[in-house]
Structures are given as C-alpha cells and as structure tokens.
Design a protein around this motif. Structure first.
Motif, PDB file in Angstrom:
ATOM      1  N   PHE A 171       0.906  -1.296   0.154  1.00 52.60           N
ATOM      2  CA  PHE A 171      -0.085  -0.021  -0.107  1.00 52.60           C
ATOM      3  C   PHE A 171       0.798   1.240  -0.179  1.00 52.60           C
ATOM      4  N   ALA A 172       2.025   1.315   0.823  1.00 57.49           N
ATOM      5  CA  ALA A 172       2.892   2.424   0.845  1.00 57.49           C
ATOM      6  C   ALA A 172       3.447   2.571  -0.452  1.00 57.49           C
ATOM      7  N   MET A 173       3.918   1.630  -1.174  1.00 57.13           N
ATOM      8  CA  MET A 173       4.386   1.664  -2.530  1.00 57.13           C
ATOM      9  C   MET A 173       3.307   1.901  -3.461  1.00 57.13           C
ATOM     10  N   ALA A 174       2.122   1.606  -3.484  1.00 54.50           N
ATOM     11  CA  ALA A 174       1.033   2.087  -4.379  1.00 54.50           C
ATOM     12  C   ALA A 174       1.137   3.830  -4.177  1.00 54.50           C
ATOM     13  N   LEU A 175       0.873   4.025  -2.769  1.00 52.56           N
ATOM     14  CA  LEU A 175       0.876   5.425  -2.590  1.00 52.56           C
ATOM     15  C   LEU A 175       1.798   6.266  -3.269  1.00 52.56           C
ATOM     16  N   THR A 176       2.872   5.867  -3.325  1.00 54.39           N
ATOM     17  CA  THR A 176       3.948   6.546  -4.156  1.00 54.39           C
ATOM     18  C   THR A 176       3.705   7.067  -5.520  1.00 54.39           C
ATOM     19  N   TYR A 177       2.795   6.271  -6.270  1.00 57.32           N
ATOM     20  CA  TYR A 177       2.594   6.543  -7.467  1.00 57.32           C
ATOM     21  C   TYR A 177       1.519   8.062  -7.465  1.00 57.32           C
ATOM     22  N   ILE A 178       1.149   8.426  -6.612  1.00 56.20           N
ATOM     23  CA  ILE A 178       0.269   9.624  -6.391  1.00 56.20           C
ATOM     24  C   ILE A 178       0.955  10.716  -6.615  1.00 56.20           C
ATOM     25  N   PRO A 179       0.661  11.462  -7.591  1.00 64.39           N
ATOM     26  CA  PRO A 179       1.456  12.749  -7.558  1.00 64.39           C
ATOM     27  C   PRO A 179       1.769  13.456  -5.948  1.00 64.39           C
ATOM     28  N   HIS A 180       2.972  13.941  -5.990  1.00 66.41           N
ATOM     29  CA  HIS A 180       3.414  14.175  -4.558  1.00 66.41           C
ATOM     30  C   HIS A 180       4.552  15.299  -4.588  1.00 66.41           C
ATOM     31  N   THR A 181       4.378  15.818  -5.587  1.00 63.33           N
ATOM     32  CA  THR A 181       5.636  17.122  -5.510  1.00 63.33           C
ATOM     33  C   THR A 181       4.904  18.405  -5.123  1.00 63.33           C
ATOM     34  N   GLY A 215       5.686  21.473  -5.441  1.00 65.76           N
ATOM     35  CA  GLY A 215       5.789  22.659  -6.327  1.00 65.76           C
ATOM     36  C   GLY A 215       7.301  23.234  -6.119  1.00 65.76           C
ATOM     37  N   VAL A 216       7.766  22.915  -5.041  1.00 64.65           N
ATOM     38  CA  VAL A 216       9.130  23.356  -5.070  1.00 64.65           C
ATOM     39  C   VAL A 216      10.142  22.170  -5.690  1.00 64.65           C
ATOM     40  N   SER A 217      11.062  22.320  -6.270  1.00 64.38           N
ATOM     41  CA  SER A 217      11.882  21.284  -6.975  1.00 64.38           C
ATOM     42  C   SER A 217      12.406  20.158  -5.705  1.00 64.38           C
ATOM     43  N   ALA A 218      12.065  18.874  -6.255  1.00 66.83           N
ATOM     44  CA  ALA A 218      12.623  17.818  -5.412  1.00 66.83           C
ATOM     45  C   ALA A 218      12.275  17.643  -3.892  1.00 66.83           C
ATOM     46  N   ILE A 219      11.156  18.643  -3.463  1.00 64.59           N
ATOM     47  CA  ILE A 219      10.507  18.610  -2.176  1.00 64.59           C
ATOM     48  C   ILE A 219       9.357  17.866  -2.285  1.00 64.59           C
ATOM     49  N   GLU A 220       9.073  17.002  -1.750  1.00 64.27           N
ATOM     50  CA  GLU A 220       7.941  15.773  -1.891  1.00 64.27           C
ATOM     51  C   GLU A 220       7.128  15.435  -0.647  1.00 64.27           C
ATOM     52  N   LEU A 221       5.900  15.223  -1.054  1.00 62.48           N
ATOM     53  CA  LEU A 221       4.927  14.706   0.136  1.00 62.48           C
ATOM     54  C   LEU A 221       5.082  13.019  -0.030  1.00 62.48           C
ATOM     55  N   ASN A 222       5.406  12.398   1.338  1.00 64.78           N
ATOM     56  CA  ASN A 222       5.634  10.846   1.281  1.00 64.78           C
ATOM     57  C   ASN A 222       4.433  10.175   1.843  1.00 64.78           C
ATOM     58  N   TYR A 223       3.312  10.114   0.960  1.00 67.87           N
ATOM     59  CA  TYR A 223       2.106   9.462   1.584  1.00 67.87           C
ATOM     60  C   TYR A 223       2.296   8.269   2.076  1.00 67.87           C
ATOM     61  N   GLY A 224       3.289   7.364   1.618  1.00 67.44           N
ATOM     62  CA  GLY A 224       3.494   5.970   2.025  1.00 67.44           C
ATOM     63  C   GLY A 224       3.976   5.899   3.702  1.00 67.44           C
ATOM     64  N   ILE A 260       2.115   6.991   5.945  1.00 67.50           N
ATOM     65  CA  ILE A 260       0.978   7.152   6.670  1.00 67.50           C
ATOM     66  C   ILE A 260       0.497   5.678   7.103  1.00 67.50           C
ATOM     67  N   PRO A 261       0.553   4.721   6.070  1.00 70.08           N
ATOM     68  CA  PRO A 261       0.276   3.289   6.377  1.00 70.08           C
ATOM     69  C   PRO A 261       1.210   2.643   7.393  1.00 70.08           C
ATOM     70  N   ILE A 262       2.530   2.953   7.181  1.00 69.46           N
ATOM     71  CA  ILE A 262       3.494   2.564   7.944  1.00 69.46           C
ATOM     72  C   ILE A 262       3.258   3.048   9.281  1.00 69.46           C
ATOM     73  N   ALA A 263       2.875   4.291   9.725  1.00 70.81           N
ATOM     74  CA  ALA A 263       2.728   4.916  10.788  1.00 70.81           C
ATOM     75  C   ALA A 263       1.629   3.941  11.444  1.00 70.81           C
ATOM     76  N   VAL A 264       0.627   3.661  10.646  1.00 69.81           N
ATOM     77  CA  VAL A 264      -0.547   2.952  11.436  1.00 69.81           C
ATOM     78  C   VAL A 264      -0.122   1.900  11.764  1.00 69.81           C
ATOM     79  N   LEU A 265       0.617   1.083  10.865  1.00 65.34           N
ATOM     80  CA  LEU A 265       1.449  -0.514  11.217  1.00 65.34           C
ATOM     81  C   LEU A 265       2.147  -0.304  12.560  1.00 65.34           C
ATOM     82  N   ALA A 266       2.851   0.687  12.759  1.00 71.61           N
ATOM     83  CA  ALA A 266       3.684   0.995  13.803  1.00 71.61           C
ATOM     84  C   ALA A 266       2.984   1.035  15.066  1.00 71.61           C
ATOM     85  N   MET A 267       1.878   1.785  14.989  1.00 67.82           N
ATOM     86  CA  MET A 267       1.132   1.881  16.392  1.00 67.82           C
ATOM     87  C   MET A 267       0.209   0.695  16.482  1.00 67.82           C
TER      88      MET A 267
END
Length: 200
Positions: A19-29, A31-40, A42-49
């Motif tokens: 699921f984390a990998m799948a979320l990586t394919y959602i556009p996540h830039t 607007g600033v060069s190379a700065i990205e949102l890492n949606y993946g 979120i599910p890792i955090a849920v699993l950790a908790m």
C-alpha cells in the motif's frame, strides 16, 4: 494458533508495504523542486502503532526495496550501489522506529485516552521520519552535492530539499494518524500479536 497469529502479522506487514508503494505513484511534488510529500509514511505509521517496531521496520524494508527496483533504478535516482542501499532499504527501514512508542500508544488507546494516544503517535512519527530523512540528508550531501545549484552550499541544498520533504511529510502523517485515532479499532489488533515490549 501461534503460527496463525504470526502469519496474520506477516500478511498485514506485506499489505502495508504494498500500500505504501502504491501511494508513491500518487503525484506528490509540492511545487518546489525535489521537495515531496511521502504518503507512504501514513500506512507505515498505522502499522507501527498497531503492531510495533519490528513489523513496521520490515514493511519499510520491503517498501524500500520495491521503490528501489520500481522507481529508483528506472528513474535514474540510483548513482551507485552504496547510495541505492543507503537511500532505499536502509532509510526506509528506519521509518519503523515509529514503533518505539508502540507500547505507550497501545496502553493509551486501550484506556480510551485519545489525547495521550495522539501524543505518542506524534512522538513516534517524529522519530521515524527524522531517522529516514537524516539518512537522506547525509546522502544528499555525499552523493548529490554535485547537483546543487551553482553557488549553493551542498549542506544547505540537502537541508532544504530533505528538510522540506521531511517537514511536509511528517505534518501530513501526524494529521492523518491523529485523526484516525477516533477509530481505535484500527490500531488494536484482535489477536494482540506484536513484536515490541509490553505496555507498562
């Protein structure tokens, strides 16, 4: 019965990694060069908790390897084997450190202490994302310094890129996970299986 519980944890870990990998394919830039949102994250955090440090770390390993193979190598983001291993499997594994607050989080959730649970989730997410992006920050200086804009200090460049990504991704993950604590059943496994120390 014990083997069944372990199998459930393994399946959850594999599903979360995918699921984390799948979320990586959602556009996540952002607007600033190379700065990205890492949606993946979120599910890792849920699993950790939900399951603790070890399953979250394993999910990070799998996610990192998948990202390395599916995006890193093909996308030209791997300069050499050392950099590839450092920025993908190792950095992604460290996200599992979110699970360091697992025991306290579980105690708070099971005791219906939502504020405390949110606080422990907040702390765990900070630890895990800081660890991941610290590795990326160092790698940015060592391996990507040559790509910094002319006249820009490589340390500053890596801090802006990786620090910006860390800030945006951490805030997003904290907000989503804290909101999800209104549904405590998402974080409490019925089998009670984890690979962390028990709550005090």
């Amino acid at each position: 019965m014990q083997q069944h519980k372990q199998l459930v944890v393994i399946l959850e870990t594999a599903i979360i990694a995918a699921f984390a990998m799948a979320l990586t394919y959602i556009p996540h830039t952002t607007g600033v060069s190379a700065i990205e949102l890492n949606y993946g994250l979120i599910p890792i955090a849920v699993l950790a908790m939900r399951r603790g440090l070890v399953p979250a770390a394993w999910a990070g390993v799998v996610w990192g390897i998948l990202d390395l193979i599916l995006r890193g190598i093909g996308g030209g983001s791997v300069l050499n084997p050392l950099q590839g291993i450092l920025e993908y499997p190792i950095a992604f594994t460290l996200v599992g450190l979110m699970g360091l607050t697992f025991a306290s989080f579980q105690k708070a959730v099971r005791g219906s202490e939502k504020v405390k649970a949110s606080g422990y989730a907040f702390a765990g997410i900070i630890i895990g994302t800081f660890a991941k992006y610290f590795i990326l920050f160092i790698a940015g200086v060592v391996f990507w310094g040559a790509y910094a804009p002319k006249g820009t200090n490589v340390w500053v460049y890596s801090l802006i890129v990786n620090g910006g990504s860390a800030l945006f991704s951490t805030v997003l993950t904290i907000v989503v996970v804290v909101l999800l604590t209104v549904a405590p059943q998402l974080f409490v496994a019925k089998d009670g299986k984890s690979f962390s120390t028990k709550a005090a």
